[in-house]
Each structure stands twice: as C-alpha cells, then as structure tokens.
Design an enzyme around this catalytic site. Structure first.
Site, short mmCIF file in Angstrom:
data_model
loop_
_atom_site.label_atom_id
_atom_site.label_comp_id
_atom_site.label_asym_id
_atom_site.label_seq_id
_atom_site.Cartn_x
_atom_site.Cartn_y
_atom_site.Cartn_z
N ARG A 180 14.51 26.22 15.96
CA ARG A 180 15.81 26.04 15.33
C ARG A 180 16.67 25.21 16.28
O ARG A 180 16.46 25.22 17.50
CB ARG A 180 16.48 27.39 15.07
CG ARG A 180 15.69 28.32 14.17
CD ARG A 180 16.40 29.67 14.04
NE ARG A 180 15.69 30.58 13.13
CZ ARG A 180 14.77 31.46 13.52
NH1 ARG A 180 14.42 31.55 14.80
NH2 ARG A 180 14.17 32.23 12.63
N LYS A 205 16.44 34.57 16.28
CA LYS A 205 17.31 35.47 15.51
C LYS A 205 17.00 36.92 15.84
O LYS A 205 15.85 37.29 16.04
CB LYS A 205 17.13 35.23 14.01
CG LYS A 205 17.76 33.94 13.51
CD LYS A 205 17.67 33.85 12.00
CE LYS A 205 18.38 32.61 11.47
NZ LYS A 205 18.27 32.51 10.00
N HIS A 273 17.19 20.75 10.43
CA HIS A 273 16.40 21.93 10.03
C HIS A 273 15.19 21.53 9.20
O HIS A 273 14.18 22.26 9.17
CB HIS A 273 17.27 22.91 9.26
CG HIS A 273 16.73 24.31 9.26
ND1 HIS A 273 16.62 25.07 10.41
CD2 HIS A 273 16.26 25.09 8.26
CE1 HIS A 273 16.11 26.25 10.12
NE2 HIS A 273 15.88 26.28 8.82
N ARG A 276 12.06 21.47 11.22
CA ARG A 276 11.39 22.77 11.39
C ARG A 276 10.55 23.09 10.16
O ARG A 276 9.42 23.57 10.27
CB ARG A 276 12.45 23.84 11.64
CG ARG A 276 11.94 25.27 11.74
CD ARG A 276 13.10 26.17 12.18
NE ARG A 276 12.96 27.55 11.75
CZ ARG A 276 12.35 28.50 12.44
NH1 ARG A 276 11.79 28.21 13.61
NH2 ARG A 276 12.29 29.74 11.99
N HIS A 299 9.53 34.25 12.46
CA HIS A 299 9.93 34.98 11.26
C HIS A 299 9.61 36.45 11.42
O HIS A 299 8.50 36.81 11.85
CB HIS A 299 9.20 34.44 10.03
CG HIS A 299 9.71 33.13 9.56
ND1 HIS A 299 8.98 32.29 8.73
CD2 HIS A 299 10.89 32.48 9.78
CE1 HIS A 299 9.68 31.20 8.49
NE2 HIS A 299 10.85 31.30 9.11
N TYR A 308 6.25 28.49 2.44
CA TYR A 308 5.60 27.22 2.72
C TYR A 308 4.30 27.05 1.94
O TYR A 308 3.85 25.93 1.73
CB TYR A 308 5.34 27.08 4.23
CG TYR A 308 6.62 26.99 5.00
CD1 TYR A 308 7.39 25.82 4.98
CD2 TYR A 308 7.12 28.07 5.70
CE1 TYR A 308 8.59 25.73 5.65
CE2 TYR A 308 8.33 28.00 6.37
CZ TYR A 308 9.06 26.83 6.34
OH TYR A 308 10.26 26.76 6.99
#
Length: 328
Positions: A180, A205, A273, A276, A299, A308
């Site tokens: 990110r 995150k 982004h 990514r 994730h 994806y």
C-alpha cells in the site's frame, strides 16, 4: 509553494463550528475530531469525510426534530429516525459505500459520547447497514504497470532527477512488492531494500506485520533514488522524502501518477493503488497461489483476496471471446 509540497492541514484544525448542534454537542464534536487527529492519528482525508458526514447528519436532524441537535437528541434516536436520514441521503444520489462510511463515522461519534458520560443510542445497532456491491479492482496491463514504475517513462519531465527516481522507486514497491502507498512511505532508511537485502518487514492494516520479498529491479530502483537524493538520510529517517527533505506525502505520488496517465494514455483508474491490484492480478495470472498472494498483500481474510479470481476470470473470458472463431 513547491509543486512537491505536502497537502494542507487536516480539516479538523480549521473547520467551522457545527451550526446545527447546541453548544455542548458542538464542543464534544470538536473534541472528538481532536481525538481522532491526535490520539488515533486518523488520516486527513478520513477526518474530512467524517466532518462532512457529521455535518450532513446534524443538518438533517435539526430539520427532522425542529431544533438544534443535542447529545440527548442523539441518545434518543430511534431506528426510524436513522432510516429517514439514510433515505434522505439516498434521494440525493448517495451510494451504499458512502452510506456505510457515514454510518461508521456516526457510530464512532456516539461511542465517543458514551465514553464521555452520554448514553449510547440503540438505533445504530438496530439499523441494518446497506449492502454495497463489491467493486472489482482495475489492474493495469503488465506493460503499463512497468512503465509507471520506471524512470524512462518520465522522459521530458522537468522535475529534478532525484524526484523522478524517488517516484519510480515508490511506485516500483507498489507494483513489485504489492505494498500500500502508506506502507511504502513508512519505510525507514535503515529498512531500505538495497544490496543483498531482498525482503521487507511491513506493518499493514490493524498493525499486522508481514514479510514481503523485494525483487532485484525494485531494489535497483531504490538504490538509484538513494544515489541521487540530495538530503542526508540517517537510519531512523523515512526512506522517501519530499522536495524540502520532510516525509513524503501520498498526494505527491498520486499527482505523479496523474501526470503519467496523460503521457502514457492510461485510464483514470490508473492510480497508485491500481499498481497493488496489478501485482496481485498478474501473480494470479502466472499461476500464483491464492494463499501466498493473501500473505503478500497482508489481507486478514482470504475472501478479500478472492476478488482477484473474478478479475482474472473476466480477463480470460474477454480473451476467449476475442480469439475464438465462434466467440463473436
């Protein structure tokens, strides 16, 4: 001001008062924004969105109840009051994602009120959040992604060579390591992936830590930037700096990609982004394992990574229809 300058101050520092709230609630709202900006270190864009969302709700509530909004008004909200607000926002064309964010911000504010001695409204727990359609990411082609992350694509740009090398190095980390933009800009000089260091420890995150490999072309891009950077970069400093030597703003990188969109003929969906997204999609297209891609992206849930597969499948279908004799 330099073209490479950082954005303006967070909106919480210079926002006007809350005209539809009484004095007590306006003071609590101001204290909440100071808490978000200071202790929680919420991003400036999120603060701006929360500020706008709260003002919109207070404006609705003042008309709905026929008086300035107080903390007692919020505590006494019914689920019907909240649904009426959401319906009014729908009528202005606001989508589900914006409504979800608005509800999240209002819940956060009422939790803050509760921590400061005000009763919590039960309405937020009773109202079902609107369902938002999951938007598929829009990756770049491999050739476009490589171009965006290269110095050569910036030929003719009149900015200093070290700035062009810096932008290419940051974008190289987004496409080559799946970072990110916030993760790339948080790297310290002591952590720089250069020489034989072919991995990065990234805090993503939720303060979740992961280790990602850094391929040789990306390392060479970082080394090229370091060789040209005019500022001293001791180990504890950020690796990437702005035109005046301070921490680099994400907005600067976003603007750099906007310049490249015109030069390379890329769509508006070509953003930092999107690199990514391209990292994940291209790995999957080359046979990458979903679990591995999940770990590389950081994730928390495999279901997030599985979007994806839909992107890759749609590309396969498009290729089939274009190439097969009976596909047209």
């Amino acid at each position: 001001m330099s073209r490479d300058a950082a954005p303006a101050r967070p909106p919480s520092q210079d926002a006007p008062p809350f005209p539809h709230a009484d004095a007590e609630l306006a003071g609590l709202a101001k204290a909440w924004f100071e808490h978000l900006a200071g202790e929680r270190r919420v991003a400036a864009l999120t603060l701006e969105a929360y500020s706008r969302d709260l003002r919109q709700f207070l404006a609705f509530a003042a008309v709905h109840f026929g008086a300035p909004v107080s903390a007692a008004t919020l505590c006494g909200l019914s689920s019907g009051d909240l649904r009426a607000f959401l319906a009014s926002r729908r009528e202005t064309g606001v989508g589900s994602r914006s409504l979800l964010r608005q509800l999240a911000g209002l819940r956060s504010f009422t939790r803050y009120l509760e921590r400061n001695g005000k009763p919590q409204s039960a309405a937020f727990a009773a109202v079902r959040a609107p369902k938002a359609a999951r938007r598929l990411p829009k990756p770049l082609t491999a050739a476009s992604a490589r171009a965006v992350a290269s110095v050569e694509a910036r030929a003719g740009d009149d900015r200093p060579a070290w700035v062009l090398a810096r932008d290419a190095a940051v974008l190289g980390l987004l496409y080559g390591a799946g970072l990110r933009i916030s993760e790339a800009l948080a790297i310290r000089r002591s952590e720089a992936p250069v020489g034989e260091r072919d991995a990065l420890r990234v805090v993503g995150k939720g303060r979740k830590t992961r280790e990602v490999p850094v391929i040789a072309p990306v390392r060479r891009g970082v080394e090229a930037y370091l060789a040209l950077c005019p500022y001293p970069l001791p180990p504890e400093r950020h690796l990437f700096v702005g035109a005046r030597g301070g921490p680099l703003s994400p907005r600067v990188i976003q603007l750099a990609v906007e310049r490249l969109r015109g030069a390379l003929g890329l769509p508006d969906s070509a953003t930092p982004h999107a690199l990514r997204h391209s990292f994940a999609t291209h790995l999957l297209g080359r046979g990458g394992d979903l679990r591995t891609i999940q770990e590389l992206l950081g994730h928390a849930s495999l279901s997030t990574t599985q979007i994806y597969t839909a992107v890759d499948s749609s590309r396969l279908i498009e290729a089939y229809r274009a190439a097969h004799p009976r596909g047209r």
